[in-house]
Enzyme design. Structure first.
Site, mmCIF file in Angstrom:
data_model
loop_
_atom_site.group_PDB
_atom_site.id
_atom_site.type_symbol
_atom_site.label_atom_id
_atom_site.label_comp_id
_atom_site.label_asym_id
_atom_site.label_seq_id
_atom_site.Cartn_x
_atom_site.Cartn_y
_atom_site.Cartn_z
ATOM 1 N N CYS A 219 0.822 -1.219 0.000
ATOM 2 C CA CYS A 219 0.000 0.000 0.000
ATOM 3 C C CYS A 219 0.855 1.268 0.000
ATOM 4 C CB CYS A 219 -0.942 0.002 1.192
ATOM 5 S SG CYS A 219 -1.800 -1.563 1.401
ATOM 6 N N HIS B 227 -9.256 3.250 -1.046
ATOM 7 C CA HIS B 227 -7.885 2.746 -0.958
ATOM 8 C C HIS B 227 -7.565 1.782 -2.110
ATOM 9 C CE1 HIS B 227 -4.139 1.471 0.602
ATOM 10 N NE2 HIS B 227 -4.538 0.519 1.420
HETATM 11 C C1 LIG Z 1 -14.717 -4.266 4.854
HETATM 12 C C2 LIG Z 1 -14.871 -5.336 3.790
HETATM 13 C C3 LIG Z 1 -14.607 -6.727 4.394
HETATM 14 C C4 LIG Z 1 -16.303 -5.267 3.252
HETATM 15 O O1 LIG Z 1 -16.384 -6.150 2.180
HETATM 16 P P1 LIG Z 1 -17.763 -6.834 1.721
HETATM 17 O O2 LIG Z 1 -18.454 -7.366 2.929
HETATM 18 O O3 LIG Z 1 -17.408 -7.768 0.621
HETATM 19 O O4 LIG Z 1 -18.595 -5.590 1.232
HETATM 20 P P2 LIG Z 1 -19.102 -5.252 -0.236
HETATM 21 O O5 LIG Z 1 -17.964 -4.636 -1.009
HETATM 22 O O6 LIG Z 1 -19.817 -6.407 -0.833
HETATM 23 O O7 LIG Z 1 -20.138 -4.076 0.050
HETATM 24 C C5 LIG Z 1 -21.348 -4.326 0.772
HETATM 25 C C6 LIG Z 1 -21.905 -2.989 1.213
HETATM 26 O O8 LIG Z 1 -21.054 -2.428 2.237
HETATM 27 C C7 LIG Z 1 -20.528 -1.161 1.810
HETATM 28 N N1 LIG Z 1 -19.138 -1.127 2.246
HETATM 29 C C8 LIG Z 1 -18.117 -1.887 1.800
HETATM 30 N N2 LIG Z 1 -17.006 -1.572 2.480
HETATM 31 C C9 LIG Z 1 -17.338 -0.605 3.355
HETATM 32 C C10 LIG Z 1 -16.628 0.116 4.330
HETATM 33 N N3 LIG Z 1 -15.328 -0.129 4.530
HETATM 34 N N4 LIG Z 1 -17.277 1.043 5.060
HETATM 35 C C11 LIG Z 1 -18.587 1.288 4.861
HETATM 36 N N5 LIG Z 1 -19.325 0.619 3.941
HETATM 37 C C12 LIG Z 1 -18.705 -0.312 3.213
HETATM 38 C C13 LIG Z 1 -20.657 -1.159 0.312
HETATM 39 O O9 LIG Z 1 -20.742 0.158 -0.196
HETATM 40 C C14 LIG Z 1 -21.913 -1.943 0.108
HETATM 41 O O10 LIG Z 1 -23.023 -1.097 0.360
HETATM 42 P P3 LIG Z 1 -24.410 -1.277 -0.448
HETATM 43 O O11 LIG Z 1 -24.891 -2.672 -0.129
HETATM 44 O O12 LIG Z 1 -25.276 -0.193 0.122
HETATM 45 O O13 LIG Z 1 -24.055 -1.106 -1.885
HETATM 46 C C15 LIG Z 1 -13.872 -5.109 2.608
HETATM 47 O O14 LIG Z 1 -14.119 -3.857 2.015
HETATM 48 C C16 LIG Z 1 -12.428 -5.190 3.042
HETATM 49 O O15 LIG Z 1 -11.863 -6.278 3.118
HETATM 50 N N6 LIG Z 1 -11.786 -4.030 3.311
HETATM 51 C C17 LIG Z 1 -10.386 -3.998 3.676
HETATM 52 C C18 LIG Z 1 -9.520 -3.939 2.431
HETATM 53 C C19 LIG Z 1 -8.080 -4.101 2.796
HETATM 54 O O16 LIG Z 1 -7.704 -4.955 3.584
HETATM 55 N N7 LIG Z 1 -7.197 -3.281 2.191
HETATM 56 C C20 LIG Z 1 -5.808 -3.296 2.474
HETATM 57 C C21 LIG Z 1 -5.553 -2.609 3.755
HETATM 58 S S1 LIG Z 1 -3.940 -2.838 4.391
#
Ligand SMILES: CC(C)(COP(=O)(O)OP(=O)(O)OC[C@H]1O[C@@H](n2cnc3c(N)ncnc32)[C@H](O)[C@@H]1OP(=O)(O)O)[C@@H](O)C(=O)NCCC(=O)NCCS
Length: 390
Positions: free
Chosen positions: A86, A335
């Site tokens: 990142c 991100h």
């Molecule tokens: C948080 C996380 C697990 C959610 O993933 P998910 O459950 O597959 O969620 P989806 O992408 O299918 O989205 C589902 C809903 O949640 C929302 N959403 C997704 N991530 C979100 C977040 N971080 N905060 C708020 N809302 C979020 C989406 O907009 C979507 O909303 P909608 O249903 O109204 O359209 C995923 O975004 C993740 O793994 N994030 C971390 C990424 C990471 O590790 N990056 C590197 C960092 S070192």
């Protein structure tokens, strides 16, 4: 060494764009960057390019840098892709600064681009996981959410930090991100929204995590010999620090601090001849809310253990003593991992140029950008200053 200046910056929208390519997103960022140079710039003026990209999904894992620059009409110049998870484009910026300071280039481009949403979630997590510690964290099943959850638990146990304090970070990020037209999750959230959202990796809930984003960002660094050709209001790179180490949490003395951030910050403050009190605003790496709390402490904004209370105090909101992540940060702006470091510099550019619109920090003259790779195995810290304002 010559002085280096930030003369232009641009980014694409961040969001879920599974049908876009990393090259087309970069073209959008590049074009916005060219437009942002106050007195204009020609492609022919750009001497070198450094492109941050993790190549999530394995697309163009060889030669992605030249594939990107060729697409925007920059073929015929030295170009390399940089990978540091990142922190890929934080390190691109560092390389561009080094090229300019050393005299090898008068104008160097540093950018980053990533598409993550065209994979299924499991594959995306696999590709994120290989940017962390492979043998003992990822192979044991830990995700990044899991690693940062361990840091959050340790911080809570050691210092009494509360989950609600982490939620204050999220509320503030969304408040700022709602003012950023490029943000992925550009809407406000309440404390209640953040507190009641589903758990991702205890104690972290959905609003304590960044989303999976696609996007690109690009900046231009110019030497003191040519900066006057491009702007009458130069923004100088006052300090550039970087470090690495402690890829796995188990390699560190403590789970509640990131040594690479502390070392990078120390170098940047020393080179700039500045201290945290000199900053008007900061963009810090908040992949998870606990990362922002730890960044406050490691960057010297508050004492170790006081990051949670600092978040709750409101001092890091727009209008506070030290606004943090006025862009919305990774949490709300998004991100796309290879692009994040460069997009932080876009915010620094807009703030110091006075073009941050509703997010503008009054009288902003000194800003800091902090980018980490993985859970902190690599870090960059850059301090920029509007010249003539000290
Ligand atoms: C948080 C996380 C697990 C959610 O993933 P998910 O459950 O597959 O969620 P989806 O992408 O299918 O989205 C589902 C809903 O949640 C929302 N959403 C997704 N991530 C979100 C977040 N971080 N905060 C708020 N809302 C979020 C989406 O907009 C979507 O909303 P909608 O249903 O109204 O359209 C995923 O975004 C993740 O793994 N994030 C971390 C990424 C990471 O590790 N990056 C590197 C960092 S070192």
């Amino acid at each position: 060494m010559r002085d280096a200046y930030l003369i232009g910056a641009g980014q694409s929208d961040f969001g879920a764009f599974p049908d876009e390519s990393y090259r087309s997103l970069f073209r959008t960022a590049f074009e916005e960057m060219v437009e942002s140079v106050p007195d204009g710039i020609s492609r022919d003026d750009i001497d070198e390019a450094y492109i941050g990209m993790v190549s999530i999904g394995g697309r163009q894992i060889g030669l992605p840098g030249p594939a990107v620059t060729e697409h925007v009409g920059l073929d015929g110049i030295p170009c390399v892709r940089l990978e540091n998870a990142c922190a890929a484009s934080g390190y691109s910026i560092r390389q561009a600064i080094q090229a300019v300071r050393s005299g090898m280039a008068d104008v160097a481009l540093a950018g980053g681009t990533e598409v993550m949403n065209d994979l299924g979630r499991d594959r995306a997590r696999y590709w994120l996981g290989v940017s962390g510690e492979m043998e003992w964290e990822r192979m044991a099943g830990t995700t990044f959410s899991g690693v940062f959850a361990q840091m959050a638990s340790a911080h809570m146990n050691e210092y009494g930090t509360t989950r609600e304090q982490l939620s204050h970070v999220a509320v503030k990020s969304h408040e700022h991100g709602a003012k950023n037209p490029h943000a992925h999750l550009g809407y406000e959230c309440s404390l209640e929204d953040a507190e009641s959202a589903p758990t991702i990796a205890a104690p972290l809930g959905l609003y304590h995590c960044c989303p999976m984003s696609d996007g690109a960002a690009s900046v231009l660094i110019a030497s003191e010999d040519v900066v006057d050709d491009y702007t009458d209001d130069p923004i100088r790179v006052a300090g550039a620090g970087a470090s690495s180490g402690g890829i796995g949490l188990f390699e560190r003395d403590s789970y509640t601090s990131i040594p690479a951030t502390k070392q990078a910050a120390e170098s940047a403050y020393e080179e700039a001849g500045m201290a945290p009190e000199d900053l008007d605003f900061a963009e810090v790496h908040d992949c998870f809310s606990i990362a922002e709390v730890i960044a406050y402490e490691d960057l010297g904004f508050c004492e170790p253990g006081e990051g949670g209370a600092f978040a709750e105090s409101g001092e890091t909101r727009l209008g506070g003593d030290l606004p943090v992540n006025t862009s919305g940060g990774l949490k709300s702006k998004g991100h796309p991992i290879g692009a994040t470091g460069a997009s932080q510099m876009v915010e620094v550019f807009e703030q110091l140029s006075g073009h941050a619109g509703d997010r503008q920090v009054e009288d902003a003259t000194v800003g800091l950008a902090h980018n980490i790779g993985g859970s902190g195995g690599a870090a960059t810290v850059h301090i920029l200053e509007k010249e003539g304002s000290a």
